[in-house]
Structures are given as C-alpha cells and as structure tokens.
Design an enzyme around this catalytic site. Sequence first.
Site, PDB file in Angstrom:
ATOM      1  N   TYR A 173     -21.580  -3.016 -17.945  1.00 55.35           N
ATOM      2  CA  TYR A 173     -22.402  -2.063 -18.710  1.00 55.35           C
ATOM      3  C   TYR A 173     -22.858  -2.630 -20.058  1.00 55.35           C
ATOM      4  CZ  TYR A 173     -21.833   1.941 -15.539  1.00 55.35           C
ATOM      5  OH  TYR A 173     -21.907   2.810 -14.468  1.00 55.35           O
ATOM      6  N   GLU A 233     -26.035  -8.240 -11.359  1.00 56.72           N
ATOM      7  CA  GLU A 233     -24.883  -7.412 -10.950  1.00 56.72           C
ATOM      8  C   GLU A 233     -24.266  -7.931  -9.649  1.00 56.72           C
ATOM      9  OE1 GLU A 233     -26.454  -3.397 -13.270  1.00 56.72           O
ATOM     10  OE2 GLU A 233     -26.544  -3.424 -11.081  1.00 56.72           O
ATOM     11  N   LYS A 259     -18.397   4.950  -7.870  1.00 49.55           N
ATOM     12  CA  LYS A 259     -17.500   4.933  -9.022  1.00 49.55           C
ATOM     13  C   LYS A 259     -16.184   5.655  -8.668  1.00 49.55           C
ATOM     14  CE  LYS A 259     -21.517   5.200 -12.109  1.00 49.55           C
ATOM     15  NZ  LYS A 259     -22.059   5.888 -13.313  1.00 49.55           N
ATOM     16  N   ASN A 262     -21.000  10.992 -12.451  1.00 53.30           N
ATOM     17  CA  ASN A 262     -22.159  11.032 -11.544  1.00 53.30           C
ATOM     18  C   ASN A 262     -22.007  10.125 -10.322  1.00 53.30           C
ATOM     19  OD1 ASN A 262     -22.619   8.569 -12.722  1.00 53.30           O
ATOM     20  ND2 ASN A 262     -24.597   9.097 -13.645  1.00 53.30           N
ATOM     21  N   HIS A 294     -23.443   4.124  -8.898  1.00 51.01           N
ATOM     22  CA  HIS A 294     -24.284   3.231  -9.699  1.00 51.01           C
ATOM     23  C   HIS A 294     -25.247   2.498  -8.767  1.00 51.01           C
ATOM     24  CE1 HIS A 294     -25.527   0.077 -12.491  1.00 51.01           C
ATOM     25  NE2 HIS A 294     -25.390  -0.737 -11.465  1.00 51.01           N
TER      26      HIS A 294
HETATM   27  P1  ADP Z   1     -27.950   5.028 -14.435  1.00 46.63           P
HETATM   28  O1  ADP Z   1     -26.501   4.959 -13.969  1.00 46.63           O
HETATM   29  O2  ADP Z   1     -28.663   6.179 -13.785  1.00 46.63           O
HETATM   30  O3  ADP Z   1     -28.671   3.705 -14.297  1.00 46.63           O
HETATM   31  P2  ADP Z   1     -27.712   4.535 -17.328  1.00 46.63           P
HETATM   32  O4  ADP Z   1     -27.809   3.065 -17.083  1.00 46.63           O
HETATM   33  O5  ADP Z   1     -28.580   5.141 -18.383  1.00 46.63           O
HETATM   34  O6  ADP Z   1     -27.944   5.389 -15.994  1.00 46.63           O
HETATM   35  O7  ADP Z   1     -26.215   4.903 -17.728  1.00 46.63           O
HETATM   36  C1  ADP Z   1     -25.149   4.295 -17.057  1.00 46.63           C
HETATM   37  C2  ADP Z   1     -24.047   5.323 -16.856  1.00 46.63           C
HETATM   38  O8  ADP Z   1     -23.569   5.758 -18.111  1.00 46.63           O
HETATM   39  C3  ADP Z   1     -24.470   6.599 -16.146  1.00 46.63           C
HETATM   40  O9  ADP Z   1     -24.533   6.488 -14.747  1.00 46.63           O
HETATM   41  C4  ADP Z   1     -23.405   7.566 -16.595  1.00 46.63           C
HETATM   42  O10 ADP Z   1     -22.213   7.370 -15.829  1.00 46.63           O
HETATM   43  C5  ADP Z   1     -23.125   7.097 -18.017  1.00 46.63           C
HETATM   44  N1  ADP Z   1     -23.861   7.918 -18.991  1.00 46.63           N
HETATM   45  C6  ADP Z   1     -25.188   7.860 -19.249  1.00 46.63           C
HETATM   46  N2  ADP Z   1     -25.519   8.759 -20.191  1.00 46.63           N
HETATM   47  C7  ADP Z   1     -24.363   9.387 -20.537  1.00 46.63           C
HETATM   48  C8  ADP Z   1     -24.026  10.419 -21.459  1.00 46.63           C
HETATM   49  N3  ADP Z   1     -24.943  10.989 -22.221  1.00 46.63           N
HETATM   50  N4  ADP Z   1     -22.729  10.807 -21.531  1.00 46.63           N
HETATM   51  C9  ADP Z   1     -21.785  10.235 -20.765  1.00 46.63           C
HETATM   52  N5  ADP Z   1     -22.034   9.254 -19.871  1.00 46.63           N
HETATM   53  C10 ADP Z   1     -23.298   8.839 -19.760  1.00 46.63           C
END
Ligand code: ADP
Length: 169
Positions: A69, A146, A29, A132, A135
């Site tokens: 997303y 995807e 990202k 974080n 992805h």
């Molecule tokens: P992952 O990326 O681990 O598959 P998710 O699909 O649940 O997780 O969420 C997608 C992305 O949304 C996360 O990687 C993160 O960047 C963002 N995200 C998830 N939960 C939160 C939150 N509580 N606040 C802000 N951003 C979030």
Amino acid sequence: ALALPAAAYMLQDQEAHASQMERTFIAIKPDGVQRGLISEIISRFERKGFKLVAIKLVVPSKSFAQKHYHDLKERPFFNGLCNFLSFGPVLAMVWEGEGVIRYGRKLIGATDPSKSEPGTIRGDLAVVVGRNIIHGSDGPETAKDEINLWFKPDELTNYTCNQEKWVYG
Ligand code: ADP
C-alpha cells in the site's frame, strides 16, 4: 472482403485476442477470508471467463503490507490498513484475461461499499470502506508491480484452458 478460409479467420481472431491478454493481482483480504467468501468471490471471476494463473494463502508482515500500500502512506488510515492486512490470512491471486485489469475493478465495485453498485462484490457483500473484503490492481503498471511483489515467477502458471476457445471464439 479478403477470401480467407474459415480457419485463417479463426487464427486471426485468436491472435487478436492473445495480444490483448493481461494479468491482474486480486487479493481477498482477511475480512473476506474470515467471512467465508473465498468461493463466492473466486466463482465470480471464474464464471465471467477469466483464468486463474496463481493462488496462495499468505499472512503478510506489516512491512510487506506497507510495501503493497506504499501509494497510500500519507493517508490517515494507512497504519490501520496495514495492520489489518497483516492479520492475514490473505488469499493472493493472479487472474488472466482480455481486459481483466479494468473489468476486475468493475466486478469488485467502488472502494466504499456504501457507494458500490449492487451486483458488484463490494456492493453485494460488504458495508464499510475499512472492511471492503477485496483488492484489485488499478492499472497495468500496478498490476505488474503487485504481481511481482506477491509472487515469484515460478509460482505463475502458463496453461491453455479448454474453455478459452468458447470464451473468446
Ligand atoms: P481500492 O482498494 O478500491 O483500490 P484505494 O487504493 O483508494 O481503493 O484504497 C485502498 C484501501 O484502503 C481500500 O480498499 C480500503 O480498504 C482502504 N481505505 C480507503 N479509504 C479508506 C478510508 N477512508 N478509511 C479506511 N480505509 C480506507
């Protein structure tokens, strides 16, 4: 046991592994790109033994980010998340290997870096959930969707990598 010549056993092994090959979509990202973590992240997948089959740097539009997303559209952070992704650039990749979808998620670590284990990408390199850095597809269906969203078929390479026989036997 069946008395097969050694070469036949090897062929059986290779066929067994070939049938379990899968592909996953991995993206660094904008925060990971800006923080100079591209080589660090790629090297973790590469050293594991997975194979890079597609890679490009993209600045996605907001509507493209929303498509990526779409599963999260009801969540309160959806808008901020899509805005953030669309800052770009994003390093979009496809990695191939046996179990790469599930194991890629293990390499990445838990969604919230404050809960990711040390040794994982998010555990070692990120602090908060909104930044974080990476992805990874969460299952075979999302991986397929995807990859199709981010890449055209002719951007996906098919090649034999010499190390495969040393990785898989
Ligand atoms: P992952 O990326 O681990 O598959 P998710 O699909 O649940 O997780 O969420 C997608 C992305 O949304 C996360 O990687 C993160 O960047 C963002 N995200 C998830 N939960 C939160 C939150 N509580 N606040 C802000 N951003 C979030």
